[in-house]
Design an enzyme around this catalytic site. Sequence first.
Site, PDB file in Angstrom:
ATOM      1  N   GLU A   1       0.844  -1.199   0.000  1.00  6.03           N
ATOM      2  CA  GLU A   1       0.000   0.000   0.000  1.00  6.03           C
ATOM      3  C   GLU A   1       0.877   1.246   0.000  1.00  6.03           C
ATOM      4  O   GLU A   1       2.031   1.219   0.439  1.00  6.03           O
ATOM      5  CB  GLU A   1      -0.918   0.003   1.225  1.00  6.03           C
ATOM      6  CG  GLU A   1      -1.857  -1.187   1.317  1.00  6.03           C
ATOM      7  CD  GLU A   1      -2.911  -1.182   0.224  1.00  6.03           C
ATOM      8  OE1 GLU A   1      -3.294  -0.084  -0.220  1.00  6.03           O
ATOM      9  OE2 GLU A   1      -3.351  -2.280  -0.180  1.00  6.03           O
TER      10      GLU A   1
ATOM     11  N   SER B   1     -13.585   2.852  -7.104  1.00  2.00           N
ATOM     12  CA  SER B   1     -14.379   2.751  -5.876  1.00  2.00           C
ATOM     13  C   SER B   1     -14.056   3.876  -4.904  1.00  2.00           C
ATOM     14  O   SER B   1     -14.951   4.486  -4.321  1.00  2.00           O
ATOM     15  CB  SER B   1     -14.119   1.394  -5.192  1.00  2.00           C
ATOM     16  OG  SER B   1     -14.540   0.334  -6.016  1.00  2.00           O
TER      17      SER B   1
ATOM     18  N   GLU C   1      -1.879  -2.258  -9.989  1.00  3.44           N
ATOM     19  CA  GLU C   1      -2.581  -3.055 -11.000  1.00  3.44           C
ATOM     20  C   GLU C   1      -3.420  -2.193 -11.925  1.00  3.44           C
ATOM     21  O   GLU C   1      -3.803  -2.638 -13.015  1.00  3.44           O
ATOM     22  CB  GLU C   1      -3.453  -4.122 -10.321  1.00  3.44           C
ATOM     23  CG  GLU C   1      -4.757  -3.622  -9.716  1.00  3.44           C
ATOM     24  CD  GLU C   1      -4.585  -2.840  -8.417  1.00  3.44           C
ATOM     25  OE1 GLU C   1      -5.546  -2.167  -8.001  1.00  3.44           O
ATOM     26  OE2 GLU C   1      -3.488  -2.908  -7.816  1.00  3.44           O
ATOM     27  N   LYS C   2      -3.714  -0.960 -11.531  1.00  2.00           N
ATOM     28  CA  LYS C   2      -4.480  -0.052 -12.394  1.00  2.00           C
ATOM     29  C   LYS C   2      -3.753   0.189 -13.712  1.00  2.00           C
ATOM     30  O   LYS C   2      -4.388   0.489 -14.728  1.00  2.00           O
ATOM     31  CB  LYS C   2      -4.723   1.280 -11.669  1.00  2.00           C
ATOM     32  CG  LYS C   2      -5.544   1.165 -10.407  1.00  2.00           C
ATOM     33  CD  LYS C   2      -5.654   2.503  -9.698  1.00  2.00           C
ATOM     34  CE  LYS C   2      -6.407   2.379  -8.385  1.00  2.00           C
ATOM     35  NZ  LYS C   2      -5.702   1.529  -7.392  1.00  2.00           N
TER      36      LYS C   2
END
Length: 352
Positions: A129, A187, A248-249
Amino acid sequence: MSTGWTPQRPFLLLLVLCFICLFISYKADITYPDFERRAQSHDSIPSNSTELLNKTHSVVLVWMWPFGFKFELNCDIFNFTRCHLTDNRELYHKAHGVVFHHRDIHGSLENMPKGPRPVFQKWVWSNMESPTNSGKITGLNKLFNLTCNYRRDSSIPVPYGYLYPVTSAEESFKLPAKDKLVCWIVSHWSPNMKRVQYYNELKKHVTIHAYGRAFQKPIGDEDFVKIISACKFYLSFENSFHRDYITEKFFNPLTWGSVPVVMGPPRHTYEGHAPAESFIHVDDFPSPKELAERLLYLDQNHTEYMRFFNWRSTFKVKGALFGREIACKTCRYLQNHKEYQAFNDLNTWYWG
């Protein structure tokens, strides 16, 4: 006068030595596979096998499952040998490395090991993260020997994905059918986020098909792939901007046949992961309006659009396996680095 020497004596001596060597070899052959079998099946390691273990296997203890998600405790898919992965805390005093997941460490450190650390053991801080999405814990600053992270200057770098060479046995790339120009699945939403502000301006100049919880359009995994594949361009906007933070985007649209329009680290950082002509960076344009104009132009010029996929004849994309990859790469690192190491300023390095 006889000396007691006969021509047969050297031959007999050589024969005895050969017998001894064969016996030792036989004993090694029946001992090692038995240990190998137990290591591969993740059984407890016998206390009398410690010396053999140190010579043949690196033991990596997964102290906590990342976000509670378990993964297979083997490194077969990476072809890493002599790795014994375990979550058995009773093996703590025999583990060469112990991996801790930052987001699962309690602020009070009560879920960290209580016993003394063996002098040969290395503690590995892992976190995929960004600093924005990871709370700083003051007590961690001088606890770790190594870092395992998406950052390229980590002790053990683990990117979110990477490109690997195409082999002759693999199928050639075929561009998926397209029925949308620009898509975005998101999201995490806040009006103050840079990516939200950019989107609000960009959509004034080009139609964007938006999905995800932020738009009250949640989608499943199967629809996720279909949507990205059906779009010519995909907005690969990171939720926070930090050094080397490419998730991953970016790799998802590369995988499924769309062109990523990226927002995150500078262009040169992305070019460390994929060819410069495989994506579009928002920083390449003075404003969202100019970016929209370029996307609309490419929509009408198929030959130029297809140049974004020239790299597909040489490379394919592979995404990270996170917990398993972290544990396995830690094992490989420990096999190659047995020297003492310490990482005493984690908070400054990661949070600045």
